[in-house]
Design an enzyme around this catalytic site. Structure first.
Site, PDB file in Angstrom:
ATOM      1  N   SER A  34     -22.371 -27.639  25.775  1.00  0.00           N
ATOM      2  CA  SER A  34     -21.138 -27.958  26.498  1.00  0.00           C
ATOM      3  C   SER A  34     -20.776 -29.425  26.315  1.00  0.00           C
ATOM      4  O   SER A  34     -21.564 -30.216  25.799  1.00  0.00           O
ATOM      5  CB  SER A  34     -21.338 -27.680  27.987  1.00  0.00           C
ATOM      6  N   LYS A  35     -19.563 -29.733  26.747  1.00  0.00           N
ATOM      7  CA  LYS A  35     -19.086 -31.106  26.658  1.00  0.00           C
ATOM      8  C   LYS A  35     -20.016 -32.036  27.440  1.00  0.00           C
ATOM      9  O   LYS A  35     -20.275 -33.159  27.020  1.00  0.00           O
ATOM     10  CB  LYS A  35     -17.669 -31.164  27.226  1.00  0.00           C
TER      11      LYS A  35
END
Ligand code: GLU
Length: 506
Positions: free
Chosen positions: A262-263
């Site tokens: 994920s970011k």
């Protein structure tokens, strides 16, 4: 039947493209090129609530930077234009009507509030409400209402949705190129919304209709779409259309392997998860990109290609053409692939070292100009060739080479303490006299002259060279000293020695 390979990348413009999405686009592209097929970019923007301005342009620019080209797209056009679903809006209703007429779909009038109440009631019983084969018979839809009542509501403009009628007691059998045969029981599926009375299809209907109309032969997409596959297969059957072949790609996992990349992992561990820098128009937040971080697009693409696919050999460095030649969906694994930030840098290093000195020099001279440093091309090229093995990025060349362009103004304290002895100034003065007699400041001449002088006088090689390095570089770093002297030249070498002698303890 059309047997040519036609694949599509079908992103929704809801934000920047994650590197997992870039990998999906890449595998589609490699597959299309390998089979002399066509690669299509279709923008799936039917969910207007999630539309983010600039995202479509970002996706197009990112893929162009990666060297992923489309034969048909919102930009290039093509025989099935338009390629943006909001521009195709009017064509989906007839397909929704067709499914209703054939008994594969029905109108539902339950309001969002009614559905919310059902959800809450189910939650209170620790259950989840789903609109499916067992609940639909108690709800407000064209299966439970009289036909004239349905007509009346529609005639009055009452809001409705069209839902797919999941068949009862059936097994949905699916074939996936990567996962093999997958079977699910129809009772586990819900009657998904296909179309809304505001005239917009949902993702499921638009996706299937467009894949059919655009004659897509293979749907290659992320594993997160696997739960939608049974519905999609049932939709193809309901329309009486041949389904494309499916390949669901494994997830990209966090570096420790626990869950989807994920970011936040990128922020936490300091690597980009987006191909290009993204400025969020809503929050104003900026997320870093591979391009702006100094990655070469071919290194980035090479790294991504190997996250999920393996060539079956030890080869790791592949150009795009080599990837096209070697790629096959059969060699894409089922298990998720761990993203490895260090390996990503390693790939960039490999591509940096492979680049010609002159093209690296060109990139580095832009960096130098920004710092206000002028130097000639020949010097920059020589410097780059001496230090490129030590760096992963062009911007890191500076840290390994600033002393070629700037006379030291400071001398590393630790090194001074360790290497600058009482006898050192005398030694350096004598060495400067020797260097002054050398006309051709070439590495081999310099090496030879210094060596002879050291041996003749019985000095220690380390004592001389370490002190000389301190004077020329200001620190205990850098490439071979004779190479440094040859590049900065005789005048600068002598100037640095005398400057150091006057700055350091006598
Ligand atoms: N629009 C979907 C997405 O954003 C496409 C999924 C598919 O390829 O079917 O990923």
């Amino acid at each position: 039947m059309n047997t040519s390979v036609r694949v599509r990348f079908a992103p929704s413009p809801t934000g920047p493209l994650h590197i997992g999405g870039v990998r999906t686009a890449l595998y589609n592209y490699l597959f299309a090129r390998k089979h002399d097929g066509s690669m299509i970019l279709r923008i799936e923007d039917t969910d207007q609530g999630r539309f983010v301005p600039g995202a479509e342009q970002y996706i197009i620019e990112s893929l162009a930077w990666c060297g992923i080209h489309f034969d048909e797209s919102v930009v290039a056009g093509g025989p099935h234009a338009p390629y943006r679903q909001s521009d195709r809006k009017t064509l989906y209703k007839q397909f929704s009507d067709k499914l209703i007429a054939s008994g594969h779909a029905y109108y539902a009038f339950d309001t969002p509030e009614e559905l919310e109440e059902l959800r809450k009631a189910a939650e209170a019983e620790k259950q989840t409400f789903t609109y499916n084969t067992s609940t639909r018979k108690q709800l407000r839809n064209s299966l439970t209402m009289a036909a004239d009542e349905v007509d009346k509501l529609i005639g009055e403009g009452t809001a409705f949705v069209v839902r797919f009628l999941i068949p009862e007691n059936t097994e949905v059998i699916m074939e996936d190129i990567i996962r093999g045969k997958v079977v699910v029981k129809s009772e586990t599926l819900d009657d998904k919304v296909l179309y809304k009375s505001d005239g917009m299809p949902t993702y499921h209907l638009a996706n299937i209709v467009d894949d059919h109309l655009m004659e897509i032969s293979h749907v290659i997409r992320g594993e997160e779409w696997l739960p939608s596959l049974p519905l999609h297969v049932l939709l193809y059957q309901a329309f009486g259309w041949d389904a494309p072949q499916f390949a669901h790609l494994p997830l990209l996992l966090k570096p420790d392997g626990n869950g989807k990349l994920s970011k936040r992992d990128g922020d936490r561990l300091g690597f980009p998860v987006f191909p290009l820098q993204w400025n969020d128009p809503k929050t104003g937040e900026t997320s870093s990109g591979y391009r702006e971080s100094g990655y070469f697009p071919d290194a980035f693409v090479n790294m991504l290609a190997l996250l999920g696919w393996n060539p079956g050999t030890e080869q790791e460095i592949f150009s795009m053409d080599e990837l096209i030649g070697a790629f096959s969906l059969e060699r894409v694994g089922k298990a998720g692939s761990k993203f490895d930030p260090e390996k990503t840098k390693w790939f960039n290093h490999q591509y940096l070292v492979k680049r010609s000195d002159s093209s690296l020099a060109e990139d580095f001279s832009i960096f130098l100009q920004e710092k206000g440093i002028t130097s000639d091309n020949e010097t920059i090229t020589k410097v780059v060739s001496l230090v490129k093995e030590r760096v992963n990025f062009v911007k890191e060349i500076w840290n390994e080479s600033y002393f070629f362009f700037e006379t030291p103004t400071e001398y590393d304290d630790q090194v001074v303490k360790k290497r600058w002895k009482a006898e050192t100034p005398g030694l350096m003065r004598a060495l400067a006299e020797i260097l002054a007699t050398i006309d051709a400041f070439e590495p081999s001449n310099l090496d030879e002259a210094i060596k002879v002088w050291i041996e003749t006088n019985g000095y220690g090689m380390g004592a001389v060279m370490n002190a000389l390095r301190l004077l020329l570089v200001g620190a205990a770093k850098g490439p071979h000293l004779a190479d440094i002297m040859a590049i900065i030249g005789k005048d600068e070498t002598l100037k640095r020695i005398s400057k150091g002698l006057s700055s350091l303890p006598q």
